[in-house]
Write a protein that holds these residues in place. Structure first.
Motif, PDB file in Angstrom:
ATOM      1  N   LEU A  36      11.957  58.916  20.654  1.00  0.00           N
ATOM      2  CA  LEU A  36      11.616  57.685  20.040  1.00  0.00           C
ATOM      3  C   LEU A  36      12.800  56.856  19.948  1.00  0.00           C
ATOM      4  O   LEU A  36      12.743  55.453  20.293  1.00  0.00           O
ATOM      5  N   GLN A  37      14.176  57.238  19.812  1.00  0.00           N
ATOM      6  CA  GLN A  37      15.260  56.331  19.956  1.00  0.00           C
ATOM      7  C   GLN A  37      15.492  55.717  21.159  1.00  0.00           C
ATOM      8  O   GLN A  37      15.708  54.533  21.178  1.00  0.00           O
ATOM      9  N   GLU A  38      15.304  56.378  22.201  1.00  0.00           N
ATOM     10  CA  GLU A  38      15.414  55.908  23.537  1.00  0.00           C
ATOM     11  C   GLU A  38      14.471  55.008  23.952  1.00  0.00           C
ATOM     12  O   GLU A  38      14.599  53.834  24.645  1.00  0.00           O
ATOM     13  N   ALA A  39      13.125  55.202  23.503  1.00  0.00           N
ATOM     14  CA  ALA A  39      11.929  54.576  23.590  1.00  0.00           C
ATOM     15  C   ALA A  39      12.544  52.882  22.988  1.00  0.00           C
ATOM     16  O   ALA A  39      12.136  51.993  23.510  1.00  0.00           O
ATOM     17  N   LEU A  40      12.826  53.042  21.841  1.00  0.00           N
ATOM     18  CA  LEU A  40      12.768  51.730  20.967  1.00  0.00           C
ATOM     19  C   LEU A  40      14.085  50.979  21.446  1.00  0.00           C
ATOM     20  O   LEU A  40      13.893  49.775  21.701  1.00  0.00           O
ATOM     21  N   GLN A  41      15.221  51.643  21.978  1.00  0.00           N
ATOM     22  CA  GLN A  41      16.262  51.250  22.495  1.00  0.00           C
ATOM     23  C   GLN A  41      15.785  50.328  23.940  1.00  0.00           C
ATOM     24  O   GLN A  41      16.315  49.010  24.239  1.00  0.00           O
ATOM     25  N   ARG A  42      15.092  50.664  24.757  1.00  0.00           N
ATOM     26  CA  ARG A  42      14.566  50.265  25.994  1.00  0.00           C
ATOM     27  C   ARG A  42      13.729  49.179  25.478  1.00  0.00           C
ATOM     28  O   ARG A  42      13.893  48.012  26.163  1.00  0.00           O
ATOM     29  N   GLY A  43      12.862  49.132  24.345  1.00  0.00           N
ATOM     30  CA  GLY A  43      11.954  48.029  23.981  1.00  0.00           C
ATOM     31  C   GLY A  43      12.819  46.877  23.638  1.00  0.00           C
ATOM     32  O   GLY A  43      12.513  45.793  23.880  1.00  0.00           O
ATOM     33  N   ILE A  44      13.936  47.228  22.872  1.00  0.00           N
ATOM     34  CA  ILE A  44      14.852  46.156  22.511  1.00  0.00           C
ATOM     35  C   ILE A  44      15.389  45.458  23.818  1.00  0.00           C
ATOM     36  O   ILE A  44      15.404  44.154  23.561  1.00  0.00           O
ATOM     37  N   GLN A  45      15.799  46.204  24.549  1.00  0.00           N
ATOM     38  CA  GLN A  45      16.619  45.725  25.953  1.00  0.00           C
ATOM     39  C   GLN A  45      15.642  44.639  26.547  1.00  0.00           C
ATOM     40  O   GLN A  45      15.637  43.669  27.273  1.00  0.00           O
ATOM     41  N   ILE A  46      14.248  45.273  26.960  1.00  0.00           N
ATOM     42  CA  ILE A  46      13.233  44.482  27.418  1.00  0.00           C
ATOM     43  C   ILE A  46      13.147  43.248  26.696  1.00  0.00           C
ATOM     44  O   ILE A  46      12.889  42.189  27.398  1.00  0.00           O
ATOM     45  N   THR A  47      12.894  42.964  25.519  1.00  0.00           N
ATOM     46  CA  THR A  47      12.274  42.055  24.671  1.00  0.00           C
ATOM     47  C   THR A  47      13.687  40.966  24.694  1.00  0.00           C
ATOM     48  O   THR A  47      13.380  39.953  25.147  1.00  0.00           O
ATOM     49  N   LYS A  48      14.795  41.565  24.929  1.00  0.00           N
ATOM     50  CA  LYS A  48      15.994  40.546  24.894  1.00  0.00           C
ATOM     51  C   LYS A  48      15.982  39.725  26.321  1.00  0.00           C
ATOM     52  O   LYS A  48      16.035  38.729  26.372  1.00  0.00           O
ATOM     53  N   ALA A  49      15.606  40.608  27.241  1.00  0.00           N
ATOM     54  CA  ALA A  49      15.637  40.221  28.897  1.00  0.00           C
ATOM     55  C   ALA A  49      14.336  39.114  28.853  1.00  0.00           C
ATOM     56  O   ALA A  49      14.747  38.094  29.227  1.00  0.00           O
ATOM     57  N   HIS A  50      13.510  39.378  28.267  1.00  0.00           N
ATOM     58  CA  HIS A  50      12.249  38.420  28.177  1.00  0.00           C
ATOM     59  C   HIS A  50      12.458  37.152  27.359  1.00  0.00           C
ATOM     60  O   HIS A  50      12.291  36.103  28.107  1.00  0.00           O
ATOM     61  N   LEU A  51      13.292  37.250  26.282  1.00  0.00           N
ATOM     62  CA  LEU A  51      13.642  35.959  25.574  1.00  0.00           C
ATOM     63  C   LEU A  51      14.557  35.328  26.249  1.00  0.00           C
ATOM     64  O   LEU A  51      14.585  33.866  26.186  1.00  0.00           O
ATOM     65  N   GLU A  52      15.483  36.010  27.035  1.00  0.00           N
ATOM     66  CA  GLU A  52      16.534  35.202  27.834  1.00  0.00           C
ATOM     67  C   GLU A  52      15.757  34.356  29.034  1.00  0.00           C
ATOM     68  O   GLU A  52      16.119  33.182  29.276  1.00  0.00           O
ATOM     69  N   ALA A  53      14.910  35.148  29.624  1.00  0.00           N
ATOM     70  CA  ALA A  53      14.233  34.473  30.685  1.00  0.00           C
ATOM     71  C   ALA A  53      13.257  33.278  30.387  1.00  0.00           C
ATOM     72  O   ALA A  53      13.437  32.317  30.903  1.00  0.00           O
ATOM     73  N   MET A  54      12.801  33.427  29.147  1.00  0.00           N
ATOM     74  CA  MET A  54      11.981  32.283  28.573  1.00  0.00           C
ATOM     75  C   MET A  54      13.114  31.189  28.307  1.00  0.00           C
ATOM     76  O   MET A  54      12.620  29.891  28.507  1.00  0.00           O
TER      77      MET A  54
END
Length: 80
Positions: free
Chosen positions: A56-74
């Motif tokens: 769970l912790q690893e999955a949440l961390q990946r989700g946070i990283q992906i969300t940050k990358a998407h926000l930066e791209a937007m």
């Protein structure tokens, strides 16, 4: 409920009011899961669904990283 004897089956449970349940298996591959289920006396009499799980912790961390990358791209696409 812990199953004693088979090191692959970690726990098993039943669902209230129905004749079904689930088991949690430790396996290194889908082929190993298939072999474990083939040896299970009820394995051939029931529908089997496999749901891989992850930490769970690893999955949440990946989700946070992906969300940050998407926000930066937007933000870059918006000119910011």
């Amino acid at each position: 409920m812990e199953i004693v004897g088979n090191g692959h089956i970690v726990e098993a449970w039943s669902f209230a009011g129905v004749t079904s349940g689930g088991i949690r298996i430790n396996a290194d591959s889908l082929e190993e899961v298939d072999a474990i289920m083939a040896e299970n006396p009820l394995g051939g009499t029931r529908d089997v669904q496999v749901f891989p799980s992850v930490d769970l912790q690893e999955a949440l961390q990946r989700g946070i990283q992906i969300t940050k990358a998407h926000l930066e791209a937007m933000a870059q696409m918006a000119g910011g």
